[in-house]
Design a protein around this motif. Structure first.
Motif, PDB file in Angstrom:
ATOM      1  N   PRO A  56       0.961  -1.295   0.126  1.00 53.05           N
ATOM      2  CA  PRO A  56       0.054  -0.199  -0.039  1.00 53.05           C
ATOM      3  C   PRO A  56       0.840   1.440   0.009  1.00 53.05           C
ATOM      4  O   PRO A  56       1.847   1.214   0.751  1.00 53.05           O
ATOM      5  CB  PRO A  56      -0.799  -0.186   1.218  1.00 53.05           C
ATOM      6  N   VAL A  57       0.303   2.250  -0.864  1.00 46.53           N
ATOM      7  CA  VAL A  57       1.037   3.663  -1.045  1.00 46.53           C
ATOM      8  C   VAL A  57       0.010   4.465  -0.574  1.00 46.53           C
ATOM      9  O   VAL A  57      -0.989   4.391  -0.602  1.00 46.53           O
ATOM     10  CB  VAL A  57       1.807   3.706  -2.375  1.00 46.53           C
ATOM     11  N   GLU A  58       0.619   5.899  -0.557  1.00 48.64           N
ATOM     12  CA  GLU A  58      -0.236   7.242  -0.237  1.00 48.64           C
ATOM     13  C   GLU A  58      -0.809   7.629  -1.501  1.00 48.64           C
ATOM     14  O   GLU A  58      -1.986   7.803  -1.556  1.00 48.64           O
ATOM     15  CB  GLU A  58       0.526   7.883   0.502  1.00 48.64           C
ATOM     16  N   HIS A  59      -0.264   7.962  -2.442  1.00 42.15           N
ATOM     17  CA  HIS A  59      -0.584   8.678  -3.874  1.00 42.15           C
ATOM     18  C   HIS A  59      -0.254   7.805  -5.053  1.00 42.15           C
ATOM     19  O   HIS A  59       0.755   7.521  -5.280  1.00 42.15           O
ATOM     20  CB  HIS A  59      -0.119  10.042  -3.532  1.00 42.15           C
ATOM     21  N   ILE A  60      -1.301   7.427  -5.607  1.00 42.60           N
ATOM     22  CA  ILE A  60      -1.287   6.822  -7.200  1.00 42.60           C
ATOM     23  C   ILE A  60      -1.430   7.988  -8.296  1.00 42.60           C
ATOM     24  O   ILE A  60      -2.424   8.601  -8.158  1.00 42.60           O
ATOM     25  CB  ILE A  60      -1.747   5.598  -7.175  1.00 42.60           C
ATOM     26  N   LEU A  61      -0.581   7.826  -9.448  1.00 39.30           N
ATOM     27  CA  LEU A  61      -0.971   8.618 -10.420  1.00 39.30           C
ATOM     28  C   LEU A  61      -1.437   7.773 -11.598  1.00 39.30           C
ATOM     29  O   LEU A  61      -0.490   6.607 -11.632  1.00 39.30           O
ATOM     30  CB  LEU A  61       0.134   9.376 -11.000  1.00 39.30           C
ATOM     31  N   GLY A  78      -3.724   2.355  -3.095  1.00 41.03           N
ATOM     32  CA  GLY A  78      -3.538   3.749  -2.829  1.00 41.03           C
ATOM     33  C   GLY A  78      -4.431   4.481  -1.986  1.00 41.03           C
ATOM     34  O   GLY A  78      -5.641   4.041  -2.023  1.00 41.03           O
ATOM     35  N   GLN A  79      -4.089   5.281  -1.056  1.00 41.83           N
ATOM     36  CA  GLN A  79      -5.131   6.141  -0.183  1.00 41.83           C
ATOM     37  C   GLN A  79      -5.568   7.268  -1.159  1.00 41.83           C
ATOM     38  O   GLN A  79      -6.933   7.392  -1.028  1.00 41.83           O
ATOM     39  CB  GLN A  79      -4.159   6.819   0.651  1.00 41.83           C
ATOM     40  N   GLN A  80      -4.788   7.760  -2.219  1.00 38.97           N
ATOM     41  CA  GLN A  80      -5.347   8.632  -3.129  1.00 38.97           C
ATOM     42  C   GLN A  80      -5.001   8.494  -4.511  1.00 38.97           C
ATOM     43  O   GLN A  80      -3.772   7.981  -4.648  1.00 38.97           O
ATOM     44  CB  GLN A  80      -4.767   9.940  -2.620  1.00 38.97           C
ATOM     45  N   ILE A  81      -5.825   8.540  -5.350  1.00 41.19           N
ATOM     46  CA  ILE A  81      -5.425   8.422  -6.869  1.00 41.19           C
ATOM     47  C   ILE A  81      -5.853   9.668  -7.795  1.00 41.19           C
ATOM     48  O   ILE A  81      -6.769  10.154  -7.525  1.00 41.19           O
ATOM     49  CB  ILE A  81      -6.062   7.042  -7.517  1.00 41.19           C
ATOM     50  N   THR A  82      -4.726   9.911  -8.281  1.00 36.25           N
ATOM     51  CA  THR A  82      -5.021  11.136  -9.390  1.00 36.25           C
ATOM     52  C   THR A  82      -5.156  10.364 -10.864  1.00 36.25           C
ATOM     53  O   THR A  82      -4.211   9.792 -11.219  1.00 36.25           O
ATOM     54  CB  THR A  82      -3.835  12.053  -9.528  1.00 36.25           C
ATOM     55  N   ALA A  83      -6.319  10.524 -11.395  1.00 34.08           N
ATOM     56  CA  ALA A  83      -6.814   9.657 -12.550  1.00 34.08           C
ATOM     57  C   ALA A  83      -6.665  10.689 -13.767  1.00 34.08           C
ATOM     58  O   ALA A  83      -7.552  11.467 -13.878  1.00 34.08           O
ATOM     59  CB  ALA A  83      -8.037   8.773 -12.439  1.00 34.08           C
ATOM     60  N   ILE A  84      -5.838  10.446 -14.900  1.00 28.71           N
ATOM     61  CA  ILE A  84      -5.919  11.429 -15.894  1.00 28.71           C
ATOM     62  C   ILE A  84      -6.213  10.799 -16.982  1.00 28.71           C
ATOM     63  O   ILE A  84      -5.933   9.528 -17.580  1.00 28.71           O
ATOM     64  CB  ILE A  84      -4.566  11.950 -16.119  1.00 28.71           C
ATOM     65  N   ASP A 120       3.904   8.099  -5.381  1.00 29.00           N
ATOM     66  CA  ASP A 120       4.513   6.917  -4.926  1.00 29.00           C
ATOM     67  C   ASP A 120       4.567   5.948  -6.141  1.00 29.00           C
ATOM     68  O   ASP A 120       5.493   4.806  -6.139  1.00 29.00           O
ATOM     69  CB  ASP A 120       3.937   6.260  -3.594  1.00 29.00           C
ATOM     70  N   LEU A 121       3.460   5.978  -6.796  1.00 24.50           N
ATOM     71  CA  LEU A 121       3.389   4.857  -8.105  1.00 24.50           C
ATOM     72  C   LEU A 121       2.671   5.711  -9.157  1.00 24.50           C
ATOM     73  O   LEU A 121       1.750   6.333  -9.103  1.00 24.50           O
ATOM     74  CB  LEU A 121       2.254   3.576  -7.489  1.00 24.50           C
ATOM     75  N   ARG A 148       8.348   9.708  -7.371  1.00 21.07           N
ATOM     76  CA  ARG A 148       9.376   9.999  -6.339  1.00 21.07           C
ATOM     77  C   ARG A 148      10.431   9.283  -6.222  1.00 21.07           C
ATOM     78  O   ARG A 148      10.506   7.993  -6.846  1.00 21.07           O
ATOM     79  CB  ARG A 148       8.770  10.103  -5.116  1.00 21.07           C
ATOM     80  N   ILE A 149      11.776   9.618  -5.791  1.00 13.47           N
ATOM     81  CA  ILE A 149      12.762   8.818  -5.746  1.00 13.47           C
ATOM     82  C   ILE A 149      12.375   7.632  -4.720  1.00 13.47           C
ATOM     83  O   ILE A 149      11.859   7.735  -3.563  1.00 13.47           O
ATOM     84  CB  ILE A 149      14.110   9.512  -4.950  1.00 13.47           C
ATOM     85  N   GLY A 150      12.687   6.509  -5.242  1.00 14.29           N
ATOM     86  CA  GLY A 150      12.129   5.141  -4.744  1.00 14.29           C
ATOM     87  C   GLY A 150      10.989   4.884  -4.974  1.00 14.29           C
ATOM     88  O   GLY A 150      10.229   3.638  -4.705  1.00 14.29           O
ATOM     89  N   GLY A 151       9.952   5.734  -5.658  1.00 15.27           N
ATOM     90  CA  GLY A 151       8.673   5.314  -6.158  1.00 15.27           C
ATOM     91  C   GLY A 151       8.756   4.298  -7.279  1.00 15.27           C
ATOM     92  O   GLY A 151       9.907   4.017  -7.757  1.00 15.27           O
ATOM     93  N   GLN A 152       7.544   4.091  -7.678  1.00 15.74           N
ATOM     94  CA  GLN A 152       7.640   2.610  -8.537  1.00 15.74           C
ATOM     95  C   GLN A 152       6.532   3.131  -9.968  1.00 15.74           C
ATOM     96  O   GLN A 152       5.847   4.268  -9.794  1.00 15.74           O
ATOM     97  CB  GLN A 152       6.789   1.651  -8.061  1.00 15.74           C
TER      98      GLN A 152
END
Length: 231
Positions: A56-61, A78-84, A120-121, A148-152
């Motif tokens: 689990p991560v905090e923020h996903i794009l 993810g806790q939050q998702i930005t969907a484009i 984060d992802l 982010r650095i270390g993100g996936q």
């Protein structure tokens, strides 16, 4: 030519909004019969299993979020998702399907979009194959800046397999990046469609400075999980 096809590609997905789930769930002219449908869904299950191995991560794009088929999976990570997405029609289907306050939607043509923060992802499915080769590096650099650095990153796309499309559509691997696609109502659109092999995809992601592992399912899908390890 490329700009014209990109615009036609956006119009294709706008027009295909109400048909897209029929493709994924093998309904109507996309129904290939019990055996092939089972093979498809078994391989989809492999993708979902691989995706859910991410902690689990905090923020996903999510780029090219479409009708929410994968957004609903990302909600479990993810806790939050930005969907484009470029098409307002698929965004609305996604919004109505999920009805989640955790998902924030943005309408952007991904070739003009610029990342405003890091995540984060970063996830996208069945999108990279629609990026013209001359725009691939600039797109992946934007993806790199959005992690982010270390993100996936996690990417899903299509392998070349004639039974992945509609029964009345002959899929040709003729070397052309431009493909003609037909909708249920008979409308036809020209789009970009490439079929990456694992070594090719791994190479492109390495150029974009992602350390990745690329895998394929037996017939239908190629997928990659990677990490941003440098600035």
């Amino acid at each position: 030519m490329t700009n014209d096809v990109i615009q036609q590609q956006i119009e294709y997905y706008r027009a295909r909004a109400n048909e897209y789930d029929r493709w994924f769930y093998r309904i109507g002219r996309y129904d290939r019969g019990e055996e092939l449908n089972r093979r498809w869904f078994d391989e989809v299950a492999i993708l979902k299993s691989a995706l859910h191995q991410i902690k689990p991560v905090e923020h996903i794009l999510e780029l090219a979020c479409g009708t929410g088929i994968w957004t609903q999976e990302l909600l479990q990570i993810g806790q939050q998702i930005t969907a484009i997405d470029a098409a307002s029609e698929v965004i609305e289907i996604n919004r109505q399907k999920l009805q989640s306050p955790q998902v924030k939607y943005q309408q952007w043509d991904l070739f003009t979009w610029e990342p405003e923060q890091q995540y984060d992802l970063v996830f996208f499915s069945f999108w990279l194959s629609h990026v013209p080769p001359m725009l691939l590096n600039s797109f992946l650099q934007k993806v790199y800046r959005s992690v982010r650095i270390g993100g996936q990153i996690f990417i899903i796309d299509s392998r070349f397999e004639p039974t992945s499309t509609a029964k009345d559509h002959v899929l040709k691997n003729d070397g052309s990046i431009y493909k003609l696609r037909k909708l249920n109502d008979g409308q036809e659109f020209q789009i970009v469609k490439l079929f990456y092999k694992p070594d090719e995809l791994k190479k492109e992601l390495a150029i974009a400075q992602f350390k990745t592992e690329v895998k394929v399912t037996e017939n239908y899908f190629i997928y990659a999980r990677g990490k941003k390890v440098t600035t």
